[in-house]
Write a protein that holds these residues in place. Structure first.
Motif, PDB file in Angstrom:
ATOM      1  N   GLY A 125      30.419 -15.559   1.735  1.00 51.18           N
ATOM      2  CA  GLY A 125      30.648 -15.805   3.159  1.00 51.18           C
ATOM      3  C   GLY A 125      30.727 -14.490   3.922  1.00 51.18           C
TER       4      GLY A 125
ATOM      5  N   ILE B 293      38.494 -23.544   1.801  1.00 49.21           N
ATOM      6  CA  ILE B 293      38.343 -22.312   2.597  1.00 49.21           C
ATOM      7  C   ILE B 293      39.207 -21.187   2.018  1.00 49.21           C
TER       8      ILE B 293
ATOM      9  N   THR C 245      31.305 -24.999  17.338  1.00 42.67           N
ATOM     10  CA  THR C 245      31.124 -25.084  15.886  1.00 42.67           C
ATOM     11  C   THR C 245      30.181 -26.235  15.577  1.00 42.67           C
TER      12      THR C 245
ATOM     13  N   ARG D  34      29.577 -24.125  -3.224  1.00 42.93           N
ATOM     14  CA  ARG D  34      29.535 -23.042  -2.243  1.00 42.93           C
ATOM     15  C   ARG D  34      28.240 -22.207  -2.297  1.00 42.93           C
TER      16      ARG D  34
ATOM     17  N   TYR E 129      32.388 -27.545   4.479  1.00 45.34           N
ATOM     18  CA  TYR E 129      33.135 -27.236   3.257  1.00 45.34           C
ATOM     19  C   TYR E 129      33.924 -28.453   2.765  1.00 45.34           C
TER      20      TYR E 129
ATOM     21  N   ALA F 125      32.719 -17.479  10.211  1.00 38.15           N
ATOM     22  CA  ALA F 125      34.084 -17.363   9.697  1.00 38.15           C
ATOM     23  C   ALA F 125      34.121 -17.490   8.177  1.00 38.15           C
TER      24      ALA F 125
ATOM     25  N   PHE G 244      35.349 -14.586  13.058  1.00 42.15           N
ATOM     26  CA  PHE G 244      36.700 -15.127  13.225  1.00 42.15           C
ATOM     27  C   PHE G 244      37.374 -15.102  11.858  1.00 42.15           C
TER      28      PHE G 244
ATOM     29  N   VAL H 222      28.616 -23.095  10.549  1.00 37.61           N
ATOM     30  CA  VAL H 222      29.342 -23.594   9.367  1.00 37.61           C
ATOM     31  C   VAL H 222      28.420 -24.525   8.576  1.00 37.61           C
TER      32      VAL H 222
ATOM     33  N   TYR I 182      25.406 -21.597   0.742  1.00 35.42           N
ATOM     34  CA  TYR I 182      25.011 -20.324   1.374  1.00 35.42           C
ATOM     35  C   TYR I 182      23.519 -20.039   1.196  1.00 35.42           C
TER      36      TYR I 182
ATOM     37  N   SER J 160      34.550 -16.590   4.390  1.00 35.19           N
ATOM     38  CA  SER J 160      35.549 -15.638   3.914  1.00 35.19           C
ATOM     39  C   SER J 160      35.443 -15.328   2.426  1.00 35.19           C
ATOM     40  N   SER J 161      34.663 -16.122   1.671  1.00 33.80           N
ATOM     41  CA  SER J 161      34.448 -15.790   0.256  1.00 33.80           C
ATOM     42  C   SER J 161      33.540 -14.562   0.209  1.00 33.80           C
TER      43      SER J 161
ATOM     44  N   VAL K 157      41.355 -14.974   9.715  1.00 35.40           N
ATOM     45  CA  VAL K 157      42.801 -15.151   9.821  1.00 35.40           C
ATOM     46  C   VAL K 157      43.474 -14.302   8.747  1.00 35.40           C
TER      47      VAL K 157
ATOM     48  N   ALA L  21      36.561 -25.507  17.527  1.00 30.53           N
ATOM     49  CA  ALA L  21      36.399 -25.735  16.087  1.00 30.53           C
ATOM     50  C   ALA L  21      35.921 -27.170  15.879  1.00 30.53           C
ATOM     51  N   ASP L  22      35.452 -27.463  14.686  1.00 29.06           N
ATOM     52  CA  ASP L  22      35.041 -28.840  14.423  1.00 29.06           C
ATOM     53  C   ASP L  22      34.968 -29.119  12.933  1.00 29.06           C
TER      54      ASP L  22
HETATM   55  C1  LIG Z   1      39.319 -18.856  10.574  1.00 27.52           C
HETATM   56  C2  LIG Z   1      38.368 -19.877  10.062  1.00 27.52           C
HETATM   57  C3  LIG Z   1      37.981 -20.925  10.889  1.00 27.52           C
HETATM   58  C4  LIG Z   1      37.068 -21.884  10.429  1.00 27.52           C
HETATM   59  N1  LIG Z   1      36.727 -22.921  11.239  1.00 27.52           N
HETATM   60  C5  LIG Z   1      35.870 -23.880  10.776  1.00 27.52           C
HETATM   61  C6  LIG Z   1      35.520 -25.005  11.561  1.00 27.52           C
HETATM   62  O1  LIG Z   1      35.945 -25.172  12.683  1.00 27.52           O
HETATM   63  N2  LIG Z   1      34.682 -25.931  11.010  1.00 27.52           N
HETATM   64  C7  LIG Z   1      34.164 -25.808   9.756  1.00 27.52           C
HETATM   65  O2  LIG Z   1      33.407 -26.690   9.321  1.00 27.52           O
HETATM   66  N3  LIG Z   1      34.476 -24.751   8.989  1.00 27.52           N
HETATM   67  C8  LIG Z   1      35.320 -23.793   9.457  1.00 27.52           C
HETATM   68  N4  LIG Z   1      35.657 -22.737   8.670  1.00 27.52           N
HETATM   69  C9  LIG Z   1      35.038 -22.681   7.353  1.00 27.52           C
HETATM   70  C10 LIG Z   1      34.077 -21.536   7.171  1.00 27.52           C
HETATM   71  O3  LIG Z   1      33.254 -21.260   8.229  1.00 27.52           O
HETATM   72  C11 LIG Z   1      33.291 -21.630   5.879  1.00 27.52           C
HETATM   73  O4  LIG Z   1      32.331 -22.603   5.913  1.00 27.52           O
HETATM   74  C12 LIG Z   1      34.218 -21.964   4.789  1.00 27.52           C
HETATM   75  O5  LIG Z   1      35.237 -21.051   4.867  1.00 27.52           O
HETATM   76  C13 LIG Z   1      33.539 -21.923   3.418  1.00 27.52           C
HETATM   77  O6  LIG Z   1      33.008 -20.687   3.223  1.00 27.52           O
HETATM   78  P1  LIG Z   1      33.780 -19.563   2.432  1.00 27.52           P
HETATM   79  O7  LIG Z   1      34.058 -20.127   1.105  1.00 27.52           O
HETATM   80  O8  LIG Z   1      32.831 -18.401   2.430  1.00 27.52           O
HETATM   81  O9  LIG Z   1      35.015 -19.254   3.200  1.00 27.52           O
HETATM   82  C14 LIG Z   1      36.555 -21.780   9.121  1.00 27.52           C
HETATM   83  C15 LIG Z   1      36.953 -20.728   8.302  1.00 27.52           C
HETATM   84  C16 LIG Z   1      37.845 -19.779   8.750  1.00 27.52           C
HETATM   85  C17 LIG Z   1      38.235 -18.657   7.857  1.00 27.52           C
END
Ligand SMILES: Cc1cc2nc3c(=O)[nH]c(=O)nc-3n(C[C@H](O)[C@H](O)[C@H](O)COP(=O)(O)O)c2cc1C
Length: 442
Positions: free
Chosen positions: A236, A341, A109, A158, A143, A230, A248, A140, A162, A232-233, A250, A62-63
């Motif tokens: 996303g 997130i 990442t 956001r 965020y 990853a 990935f 990624v 995207y 999740s919105s 959770v 991760a990063d």
């Molecule tokens: C399980 C999980 C692990 C993630 N790991 C990282 C990460 O290591 N680095 C990062 O910049 N974003 C990470 N994210 C963020 C997402 O990849 C994504 O950019 C962020 O969730 C915003 O998008 P969303 O609003 O669609 O969720 C992670 C998100 C999830 C759910």
């Protein structure tokens, strides 16, 4: 009589190139990194060999690009409590990991926010060559406000991120696909190395990016890295359903896992003409294993004791883009909206099956392993839980969150892997030659 073969698990070790991964305060655990320094190659070689001994698919790094600065408008608590800090650049350890191993993949990442797709593709193609096709890219787009501050940009919201990411991928695909397989002739007699007619010049003029040039790397063993996501919105999830080969996510319990798997499969088939089940669903899981249940509970208690409450709150502020120091500790998280997130915040909201969770409780749950379910017990208990998540929750595999390292992965490889193999739920040898081959096999 027909017999159905149950699917086998895919396993990845989830870490960061830093002093502490996703269990806050773990660096101070009595068993953490004894005799190892995370900033030295020997540590990564040992971690890699341990995961390969356990036949993991990959180590997943991760990063984030800068220490979080949302909590009290500062990064003080982040540096003070080693909340994902210090964290070194993740792609630098990829060749160390892959030269120490033969089969283990590496998920890396890398944020698209401040890097042009041209150099991103070049870096990933180079890593795929050097690893013999064992690289995945966790896509990624930054965020966290701290990343935008550090790079001197105003953060985009956001939907803008995207939108830009879509175009980013378009450029990447053009670059990765621009060399025909037989473009390299390497004819020493004539001196001709490659046929220019078979290497397209990418000409991209878009809303966000311009690119005019040929990809600088010849096709790598996998052609392009395994694409991982990853998000999740709503946006996303669509992005992941369109582009990802593995996801990935959770989710704290089987019901949430099941809902997610159904949602993803509907998006795959309904919106993107992809086969349901064709994207590997890898769920976060933290494990604490011991020979007996009481020993495992004892271990788990020691792990939780390491969490610093202020660091926990600061981490939550960082991931969710909201200053939780401004909330009463007894405020209910279900009543709070966060800009960060989304998917990980939901893991907190459903941490107690949907019952109210206070900010104070949420911080401690989150800090221990990013809201992942925690399997505590004997190897048999953990294998039972893994089987349930696969058979009922739709999981294809698990991102195993580090506690103390390298010990937690050594214990998993020694105790849990043989139990899963005995049950026919995990590979007994690697069959593919690339990460994609191994990961996408059933
Ligand atoms: C399980 C999980 C692990 C993630 N790991 C990282 C990460 O290591 N680095 C990062 O910049 N974003 C990470 N994210 C963020 C997402 O990849 C994504 O950019 C962020 O969730 C915003 O998008 P969303 O609003 O669609 O969720 C992670 C998100 C999830 C759910």
């Amino acid at each position: 009589m027909t017999t159905t073969t149950k699917k086998k698990a895919h396993l990845l070790g989830f870490i960061q190139h830093g002093v502490n991964s996703h269990a806050t305060g773990m660096w101070r655990h009595v068993k953490d990194k004894i005799g190892w320094d995370f900033a030295r190659p020997e540590y990564w070689q040992h971690m890699a060999r341990t995961m390969e001994r356990g036949m993991f698919d990959a180590m997943f790094i991760a990063d984030e690009l800068a220490p979080y600065n949302t909590h009290e408008d500062s990064s003080d608590a982040i540096v003070k409590w080693a909340v994902q800090c210090p964290t070194h650049e993740p792609s630098t350890i990829v060749p160390i990991i892959t030269t120490a191993t033969k089969h283990l993949g590496v998920g890396v990442t890398l944020s698209t926010a401040f890097e042009h797709p041209y150099s991103m593709c070049r870096r990933l193609s180079s890593l795929d060559h050097l690893s013999n096709g064992r690289v995945a890219w966790n896509i990624v787009s930054s965020y966290s406000k701290s990343e935008w501050d550090a790079y001197g940009h105003t953060m985009t919201e956001r939907s803008g991120r995207y939108d830009r990411l879509e175009e980013y991928m378009e450029v990447c695909y053009q670059l990765w696909d621009s060399w025909e397989p037989d473009a390299i002739i390497a004819d020493k007699a004539s001196g001709i190395y490659a046929d220019p007619a078979k290497i397209k010049v990418v000409n991209h003029e878009g809303k966000y990016y311009k690119c005019h040039g040929r990809h600088f790397c010849a096709p790598s063993p996998q052609g392009r890295p395994v694409l991982w996501q990853a998000g999740s919105s709503n946006q996303g999830r669509d992005f992941a359903a369109k582009h990802a080969e593995a996801i990935f996510a959770v989710h704290p319990n089987v019901d949430r896992m099941k809902q997610y798997a159904t949602d993803l499969n509907e998006r795959l088939a309904g919106k993107f003409d992809r086969k349901p089940g064709s994207v590997k669903l890898i769920y976060g899981l933290q494990t604490v294993v011991a020979e007996t249940r009481s020993e495992a509970q004892e271990k788990y208690a020691r792990i939780k004791e390491c969490i610093p409450p202020e660091g926990a709150l600061a981490w939550m502020s960082g991931h969710f883009g909201l200053d939780f120091s401004k909330f009463d500790g007894d405020a209910i998280v279900q009543n709070i909206e966060v800009p960060g997130i989304q998917g990980l915040f939901e893991s907190i909201i459903y941490a107690k099956g949907g019952a109210p969770v206070t900010v104070k409780e949420a911080a401690m749950i989150y800090a221990q392993g990013m809201g992942m379910p925690v399997a505590v017990g004997t190897a048999k208990d953990i294998a039972d839980q893994i089987e349930q998540y696969m058979d009922e929750g739709g999981a294809d595999g698990f991102m195993l969150a580090a506690t103390y390292t390298p010990g937690c992965f050594e214990e998993f490889a020694d105790l849990v892997v043989p139990e899963l193999q005995r049950r026919g739920r995990f590979r007994t040898r690697y069959t593919g030659s690339t990460l994609r081959d191994n990961l996408l096999e059933d």
